[in-house]
Design an enzyme around this catalytic site. Structure first.
Site, PDB file in Angstrom:
ATOM      1  CE  LYS A  93      -4.101   1.864   0.363  1.00 40.05           C
ATOM      2  NZ  LYS A  93      -3.938   2.366  -0.993  1.00 40.05           N
ATOM      3  CD  GLN A 114       2.914   4.570   2.478  1.00 38.58           C
ATOM      4  OE1 GLN A 114       3.438   5.606   1.771  1.00 38.58           O
ATOM      5  NE2 GLN A 114       1.741   4.772   3.039  1.00 38.58           N
ATOM      6  CE  LYS A 129       4.463   7.778  -2.201  1.00 37.29           C
ATOM      7  NZ  LYS A 129       3.670   8.271  -1.178  1.00 37.29           N
ATOM      8  N   GLY A 168      -3.086   8.251  -4.150  1.00 40.85           N
ATOM      9  CA  GLY A 168      -2.644   9.395  -4.670  1.00 40.85           C
ATOM     10  C   GLY A 168      -1.025  10.014  -3.877  1.00 40.85           C
ATOM     11  CG  ASP A 169       2.812  11.202  -2.687  1.00 38.90           C
ATOM     12  OD1 ASP A 169       2.818  10.996  -1.761  1.00 38.90           O
ATOM     13  OD2 ASP A 169       3.687  11.986  -3.381  1.00 38.90           O
ATOM     14  CB  THR A 212      -2.696  13.576   4.431  1.00 44.94           C
ATOM     15  OG1 THR A 212      -2.960  12.359   3.852  1.00 44.94           O
ATOM     16  CG2 THR A 212      -1.455  13.474   4.665  1.00 44.94           C
ATOM     17  CG  ASN A 243      -4.694  15.840  -0.457  1.00 50.91           C
ATOM     18  OD1 ASN A 243      -4.542  15.275   0.746  1.00 50.91           O
ATOM     19  ND2 ASN A 243      -6.157  15.860  -0.518  1.00 50.91           N
ATOM     20  CB  SER A 382      -5.821   4.673   1.824  1.00 52.26           C
ATOM     21  OG  SER A 382      -5.638   5.577   1.129  1.00 52.26           O
TER      22      SER A 382
HETATM   23  P1  NDP Z   1      -0.067  17.936  -4.119  1.00 51.33           P
HETATM   24  O1  NDP Z   1       0.416  17.904  -5.335  1.00 51.33           O
HETATM   25  O2  NDP Z   1      -1.397  18.139  -3.682  1.00 51.33           O
HETATM   26  O3  NDP Z   1       0.633  19.155  -3.571  1.00 51.33           O
HETATM   27  C1  NDP Z   1       2.120  19.595  -3.292  1.00 51.33           C
HETATM   28  C2  NDP Z   1       2.364  21.017  -2.893  1.00 51.33           C
HETATM   29  O4  NDP Z   1       3.724  20.960  -2.586  1.00 51.33           O
HETATM   30  C3  NDP Z   1       2.097  21.969  -3.905  1.00 51.33           C
HETATM   31  O5  NDP Z   1       1.640  23.205  -3.334  1.00 51.33           O
HETATM   32  C4  NDP Z   1       3.423  22.035  -4.702  1.00 51.33           C
HETATM   33  O6  NDP Z   1       3.624  23.197  -5.342  1.00 51.33           O
HETATM   34  C5  NDP Z   1       4.248  21.957  -3.471  1.00 51.33           C
HETATM   35  N1  NDP Z   1       5.714  21.292  -4.093  1.00 51.33           N
HETATM   36  C6  NDP Z   1       5.777  20.151  -4.672  1.00 51.33           C
HETATM   37  N2  NDP Z   1       7.139  20.032  -5.159  1.00 51.33           N
HETATM   38  C7  NDP Z   1       7.579  21.167  -4.353  1.00 51.33           C
HETATM   39  C8  NDP Z   1       9.066  21.403  -4.520  1.00 51.33           C
HETATM   40  N3  NDP Z   1       9.935  20.663  -4.919  1.00 51.33           N
HETATM   41  N4  NDP Z   1       9.401  22.419  -4.029  1.00 51.33           N
HETATM   42  C9  NDP Z   1       8.557  23.332  -3.463  1.00 51.33           C
HETATM   43  N5  NDP Z   1       7.188  22.902  -3.176  1.00 51.33           N
HETATM   44  C10 NDP Z   1       6.682  21.961  -3.877  1.00 51.33           C
HETATM   45  O7  NDP Z   1       0.691  16.858  -3.066  1.00 51.33           O
HETATM   46  P2  NDP Z   1       0.042  16.138  -1.585  1.00 51.33           P
HETATM   47  O8  NDP Z   1      -0.433  17.471  -0.890  1.00 51.33           O
HETATM   48  O9  NDP Z   1      -0.670  15.132  -1.645  1.00 51.33           O
HETATM   49  O10 NDP Z   1       1.614  15.928  -1.026  1.00 51.33           O
HETATM   50  C11 NDP Z   1       2.451  16.875  -0.288  1.00 51.33           C
HETATM   51  C12 NDP Z   1       3.186  15.957   0.482  1.00 51.33           C
HETATM   52  O11 NDP Z   1       2.539  15.347   1.596  1.00 51.33           O
HETATM   53  C13 NDP Z   1       4.267  15.095  -0.106  1.00 51.33           C
HETATM   54  O12 NDP Z   1       5.677  14.962   0.566  1.00 51.33           O
HETATM   55  C14 NDP Z   1       3.669  13.925   0.042  1.00 51.33           C
HETATM   56  O13 NDP Z   1       4.313  12.601  -0.119  1.00 51.33           O
HETATM   57  C15 NDP Z   1       2.988  13.901   1.636  1.00 51.33           C
HETATM   58  N6  NDP Z   1       1.722  12.810   1.687  1.00 51.33           N
HETATM   59  C16 NDP Z   1       0.899  12.886   0.886  1.00 51.33           C
HETATM   60  C17 NDP Z   1      -0.188  12.129   1.243  1.00 51.33           C
HETATM   61  C18 NDP Z   1      -1.421  12.190   0.642  1.00 51.33           C
HETATM   62  O14 NDP Z   1      -2.678  11.571   1.123  1.00 51.33           O
HETATM   63  N7  NDP Z   1      -1.604  12.979  -0.453  1.00 51.33           N
HETATM   64  C19 NDP Z   1      -0.353  11.263   2.261  1.00 51.33           C
HETATM   65  C20 NDP Z   1       0.966  11.267   3.217  1.00 51.33           C
HETATM   66  C21 NDP Z   1       1.884  12.239   2.756  1.00 51.33           C
HETATM   67  P3  NDP Z   1       3.205  23.417  -7.037  1.00 51.33           P
HETATM   68  O15 NDP Z   1       1.561  23.572  -6.912  1.00 51.33           O
HETATM   69  O16 NDP Z   1       3.937  24.545  -7.437  1.00 51.33           O
HETATM   70  O17 NDP Z   1       3.752  22.131  -7.708  1.00 51.33           O
END
Ligand code: NDP
Length: 449
Positions: A93, A114, A129, A168-169, A212, A243, A382
């Protein structure tokens, strides 16, 4: 040098030799092994069974090409991976990430983390992943659909509701999950809960989108209560506006905290009096629906300052909540946060803190919740989505949220139990040891495999 440090150095030397140039993976392994080594050396049965050597080697990695066509008929090829790291505790997962920075090293670090995150939830889930270096930014819906459909042509052979259940991620939200799920059904000719994060009308769970971010705030609240503090009135600097960040901000507002910042990869917004619900709805529209830039919030509302090309860590706050990406909070940022009186750092993203920054928090007794504990709310819901799919039922929003809160509380309890040191809690050690022990027990029970 202590025996544990000697063993750690020896182990890391071998790991780096076996996995050259994978610096994110090295970093994630070193953090876990540093926590567990003193305990591991006391437990000869694990040492003898070479659990560390085996747990750091993925069960398998599938690497494949994804070919697709742009709207103007040009042909593109991307690389995709699924890292199936360890399924001792249940079917694999873990999410799928679409971002140009995706490499095998990044996915191995995420898959490794994970394993322990899923173990901490207490639900039967292994660690995995996947993703691709495909960049969804600037692509039309049709282009994203063609990419997802092409990716699933290969991926469907390797997943299944009892085998591996992706979610998703970064770059993979409900639009992408829907395209992937539709293609899976077409290829397999059956409906099954093979992906999570599905739409509510086709097997998704209530609260999965918010889980999350909400879970991160629940964890933060537990951590503050443990240290005779609360969230009410606290100022929070959040990074990201995807997200995780958006729903962390939403729950923080509900808890009467003040959210001072949000960001994206171009810069951050600073709202002196704290983001309002109206502004947050606008961020959802800009970032989640229109796929725009956070700078647009400053164009729409007075009192919102936009700082181009900067991160939010220079803003004075009580709590820092990095919710964007790995290594986004470095040593110099940690120094500034500490100088400005931060009391807690609660990670919504995976490994957003560099090792040097984490060391500074430890030295300065800053409460530091690692992502594998504080962002486990996403995979928790999830897991609940999988249960609902298997039972062919849907729980109400209240029921899922209540279960989420219970699991976050229990993860916090496990971290405290294993991480108590001289009256304080080292949440990194607590999460690593509690997560690791359960997987090690299972691996030992299975014999040599
Ligand atoms: P999203 O794609 O929804 O959002 C990512 C955010 O982070 C955007 O604001 C993006 O900006 C910014 N971002 C991405 N890459 C960079 C970078 N290199 N430098 C600066 N800003 C960056 O992703 P999520 O919110 O789903 O995920 C965010 C984090 O949370 C990740 O580390 C993910 O692994 C972790 N996570 C997510 C889960 C989930 O359920 N979605 C579960 C557990 C952990 P821009 O729009 O400009 O790209």
């Amino acid at each position: 040098m202590s025996a544990a440090q000697k063993e750690l150095d020896h182990f890391m030397k071998g790991l780096k030799k076996r996995n050259p140039h994978e610096k994110e993976f090295h970093q994630a392994v070193e953090e876990v092994v540093t926590s567990v080594m003193p305990w591991y050396l006391d437990q000869q049965k694990y040492h003898k069974a070479q659990i560390l050597e085996r747990i750091t080697e993925p069960d398998r990695i599938v690497i494949f090409r994804v070919s697709w066509q742009t709207d103007t008929g040009e042909i593109r090829a991307n690389r995709a991976w699924r890292v199936q790291f360890n399924h001792s505790l249940g079917p694999y997962k873990g999410g799928l990430r679409f971002h140009p920075s995706v490499t095998q090293s990044v996915l191995k670090f995420l898959g490794f983390e994970q394993i322990f995150k899923n173990s901490l939830t207490g639900l039967p889930m292994g660690g995995a992943k996947g993703g691709s270096n495909f960049n969804p930014k600037g692509k039309s819906d049709d282009e994203v659909m063609r990419f997802c459909q092409s990716m699933m042509i290969e991926l469907h052979r390797h997943i299944g509701e009892d085998v591996d259940v992706p979610a998703g991620d970064i770059g993979v939200g409900s639009r992408e999950i829907s395209y992937l799920f539709g293609q899976y059904m077409r290829l397999e000719n059956r409906w099954s809960g093979v992906l999570t994060g599905k739409g509510l009308s086709f097997g998704g769970s209530a609260v999965r989108t918010e889980a999350t971010g909400y879970g991160c705030v629940y964890f933060c609240e537990n951590m503050l209560h443990q240290h005779d503090e609360g969230l009410e009135g606290k100022s929070i600097a959040i990074s990201g506006s995807g997200n995780v960040a958006i729903y962390a901000a939403e729950k923080a507002l509900e808890k009467s905290a003040k959210v001072l910042t949000l960001s994206d990869s171009s810069g951050f917004v600073y709202i002196k009096d704290g983001v309002t619900s109206e502004q947050l709805e606008s961020v959802k529209e800009i970032k989640l629906n229109q796929r725009g830039r956070i700078s647009e919030l400053a164009e729409k509302f007075q009192g919102v300052e936009y700082h181009e090309g900067a991160r939010p860590w220079g803003v004075k706050c009580d709590v820092a909540m990095p919710c964007a990406t790995q290594n986004e909070l470095e040593e110099k940022d940690a120094k500034t946060l500490i100088q400005n009186g931060v009391i807690a750092v609660c990670e919504g993203a995976n490994m957003p803190t560099t090792a040097a920054a984490a060391e500074l928090y430890r030295e300065n007794q800053i409460l530091h919740a690692p992502g594998k504990a504080s962002n486990a709310g996403g995979v928790t819901v999830s897991g609940l989505e999988q249960s609902q799919n298997s039972m062919r039922i849907s729980w109400s929003r209240e029921e899922v949220d209540e279960r989420l809160q219970k699991v976050m509380k229990e993860i916090h309890r496990r971290c405290v139990e294993k991480g108590k040191q001289n009256g304080r809690v080292n949440y990194i050690d607590g999460a690593n040891i509690a997560g690791f022990q359960k997987v090690a027990e299972a691996m030992l029970a299975y014999g040599v495999f």
